[in-house]
Every structure is written in structure tokens, then in C-alpha cells.
Design an enzyme around this catalytic site. Structure first.
Site, PDB file in Angstrom:
ATOM      1  N   SER A 167       0.813  -1.213   0.000  1.00  0.00           N
ATOM      2  CA  SER A 167       0.000   0.000   0.000  1.00  0.00           C
ATOM      3  C   SER A 167       0.850   1.267   0.000  1.00  0.00           C
ATOM      4  O   SER A 167       0.360   2.344  -0.301  1.00  0.00           O
ATOM      5  CB  SER A 167      -0.938   0.007   1.221  1.00  0.00           C
ATOM      6  OG  SER A 167      -0.193   0.165   2.415  1.00  0.00           O
ATOM      7  N   LYS A 224       0.101   3.868   6.376  1.00  0.00           N
ATOM      8  CA  LYS A 224      -0.551   4.875   5.511  1.00  0.00           C
ATOM      9  C   LYS A 224      -0.019   6.277   5.790  1.00  0.00           C
ATOM     10  O   LYS A 224       0.555   6.537   6.839  1.00  0.00           O
ATOM     11  CB  LYS A 224      -2.072   4.880   5.775  1.00  0.00           C
ATOM     12  CG  LYS A 224      -2.819   3.607   5.391  1.00  0.00           C
ATOM     13  CD  LYS A 224      -3.081   3.537   3.899  1.00  0.00           C
ATOM     14  CE  LYS A 224      -3.986   2.361   3.553  1.00  0.00           C
ATOM     15  NZ  LYS A 224      -3.443   1.066   4.026  1.00  0.00           N
TER      16      LYS A 224
END
Lengths: 196, 196
Positions: B117, B154
Site C-alpha cells: 500500500s 498509511k
DNA sequence: CTTGTTACTGTACGATCGTTCACTTACATA
DNA sequence: TATGTAAGTGAACGATCGTACAGTAACAAG
């Protein structure tokens, strides 16, 4: 049955002693640190810590702290596993990044990356690359190479035609040495630090 | 005029002593190491090495080696500048990666990255992230976050609507916490090691 | 040469080092 | 309760620690 000894508490005490003093304690200092009145009392715990690899014995007979105690970062699992709850005061080993990354200290150098030729390999401008001199690069090793006079960071490769250097950036193309090619070293690790 | 003393040779001798013994030498050992017959002879060079920051003095009065000697990697310039010629035996300081990367050892952990990610931020599966617990994340800091039960890596952000988490992968989209959001820590550095 | 300064040697000192030994205390098991 | 094992205490030992002091060797300046 032998009585239970609180080793993790002693490990923490050794960690704080090392942080404060920058060295390993003597037997007398360990006695005081652990709360014993006699320095002989520490021989038992020390023997166990030696077996577990938290302590070493040098050529003099003083104890030495290993990276399990002196290391500055605690190694956990993966990101998915998340963090351990702060409640559980378990026995966590620490590791030393230098020792983990560097195999041959005398031949290892740190260079700052400039340029984006390896961007698709996750190496960005400003990153530090840990380069080891003197080895023989294998296929697809990342190397610091001087190609026709200029130093660059590239994938190293060999085929029927000869040696070539591949960038990890679609904007650039494969290069082959016209005159000279010298390998400065092989990239063993990449380090990126965020913040100033 | 004071006679010239060869300090860089002594620094190298201290480096090899530290590598062999894992500790700092005593005055007597330094005398032998430097080739003196009396241990008092080392007081002069030691004083200069203390001034230059190669040595320290602890709470006991023994000398301690600093990272300028015990560090395992030599910091050079940028990739473009290339390598120094092996001929020049200059005085190069060494640095310690732990000390360079870790600000708060007691709150710093190392996690292995799984998932892609953050691939466009140069963080690949298998990389190690150095995470510091307990801080307050700023806009666009990379954080380890537990979003609706699952731990992920993230970008952290805030806007008029509230807190959100951005991936660095076009295949994924911005996420906002539905129930709970807890920040495990802020990513301070990324470390990638090549080879086994 | 003589003189002055610095580098180095050699010896001595109290303090602390790690280790050993005899002894006491604590505690699980019987 | 009595017994046995392990943990902890306290004193002593030679060795090494860092430091201090007096003296010698090396060398530049006069």
C-alpha cells in the site's frame, strides 16, 4: 524446584545503566544495581544472562553487554500484527542496526543518493545507500558504477554481449560501457530518514 | 614548536582494539597498543583525542570510545561524487546508524512491512520501518494505524471532514475511520537490506 | 657547548577489579 | 517439625586500575 528469578527486570536495569554510563557495570555495580548487599550474589543471574546471550565475557574477565541489551531498537513482527499492548512487559530483545546491516565495517561506506534513476526500485533522491567496496557484483545487484566518467547507481547485469547497467526508471534505458567501467561497490542496504 | 604526533594511526589502533575486544582499552593497554613502555606516555595523546571527540571519560575514570571510533560506517558524499581513491589514507570519521536514526530508543520499534500500500512512497514489502510510539502525527507523516480493526501503513492526514489515511498506491483509495482509529506510531525511517 | 621545554620512563600509591572461601539465611519438600 | 538445596552475606586474596611524582632522553634555540 529452583526459585524464580526476575531476569527481565535485571535486563532493564542493565539497559538503563548502559544508557547512563555508556559502559558495562562491574560486579560491585551490578550488586548495587540489582539490590544485593554482596557482589557475589550477582554471579547466579550473570551466569544465566551469559547463557541467554545478554552478556559476554571479554579477554579481561569483566562482563560485556551484547546488542540484546545495548541495541537501540526493539524488533517486533510485521505491520499487520500491529503493536503489542503497552501493558505486557515482556522480554523484548533489542537489536543494533549497524551490526544488522554491516558485514565488513572497514569496507562499508554511506553515500547520499542524487537523481531518480533507481526510483522504481524504491531508492529515492536523498536516501542513503550502504555500499560495500571490493566484492564481485552478481546479476541484478545494485551497484555504484563509474560509467564513461560519471558515477551512477544502477542494476548490474551481464549477458552474451557483455556487461550492462540497467536503471530502475522507465525514462532511462540500458547502458553499456563504451570505454571504461569501474564498480565502486555493491549496495547492501538502503536507509531513508524522515523529518529533518 | 611541538613535535608532530601521529593521531590517525592511534585512531586506527583504537578501532582495531575495539573490534577485537569489544571494549575500550585501559591506559596500560593503550601504552602497549601505541608502542610506549610507560602508560604515562599515553596521557598526552589521550588528552588530544578527548578534545577532538574521539574519546570520552566516564563516571569511573576510564576512557570510553565514541562513535567516531566505534561506528561501523564511514559517511561520504553523494553518489555523483563517487568514491575516494583507496590511496588517500585520510582521517575519516565513522558514524553509528542507530544513533543517527533513533531519537527515543525506549519508544522505537522495528516492524517488517507486508503489503504494497505504500509502494509509491518507496516502501516495499519486506522493508523494515522504524516506528516511534507516542508522538502526535503531522500532516503527511507515515503512520502505523489500526483502522477498523486492521493494522496498516498509511499517510496520515486531516481535513474539514476529519482524519483520513492515504495509501501510496493508485490501486487503493483514501480511507476514513468508521468506528475506531488508533495510531500505533510514526514512521521515522525505512531500512531495506539486500541479500539474505 | 648550555639552556629550556617537551616526550617519555620507572616506581609507587590507594582504590577497585574479579574471584575464592566459609558462613548464614530462605524456602520447598518430606 | 526436620532436612536439604539454593540464594545471599561478608571478609579476604592477588591483580589491575588510574593517578602522581621524580627522573631521564630528545631536541630546538641560543
Amino acid at each position: 524446584m529452583p526459585r524464580k528469578i526476575n531476569l527481565s527486570e535485571k535486563i532493564e536495569q542493565l539497559r538503563s545503566f548502559h544508557e547512563a554510563e555508556g559502559r558495562a557495570p562491574s560486579y560491585a555495580e551490578m550488586a548495587e544495581l540489582f539490590g544485593y548487599k554482596s557482589k557475589n550474589a550477582v554471579y547466579g543471574p550473570v551466569k544465566k544472562l551469559l547463557q541467554l546471550g545478554y552478556l559476554d565475557k571479554g579477554s579481561d574477565n569483566r562482563v560485556q553487554l551484547t546488542t540484546k541489551i545495548t541495541g537501540s531498537t526493539k524488533l517486533l513482527g510485521s505491520v499487520q500484527a500491529g503493536f503489542p499492548s503497552p501493558a505486557e512487559e515482556e522480554l523484548v530483545d533489542t537489536i543494533n542496526l549497524d551490526q544488522y546491516l554491516v558485514r565488513r565495517p572497514e569496507a562499508t561506506y554511506l553515500l547520499t543518493v542524487s537523481g531518480d534513476s533507481m526510483i522504481e526500485a524504491g531508492i529515492q533522491p536523498g536516501d542513503l545507500v550502504l555500499v560495500e567496496k571490493g566484492g564481485v557484483p552478481k546479476q541484478n545487484d545494485i551497484v555504484v558504477a563509474q560509467l564513461d566518467g560519471e558515477w551512477t547507481l544502477k542494476y548490474f547485469g551481464k549477458d552474451a554481449t557483455g556487461v550492462y547497467l540497467d536503471p530502475a526508471n522507465a525514462a532511462y534505458t540500458r547502458m553499456r560501457p563504451e570505454r571504461s567501467l569501474s564498480i565502486g561497490g555493491i549496495v547492501r542496504a538502503v536507509v531513508r530518514k524522515y523529518g529533518k
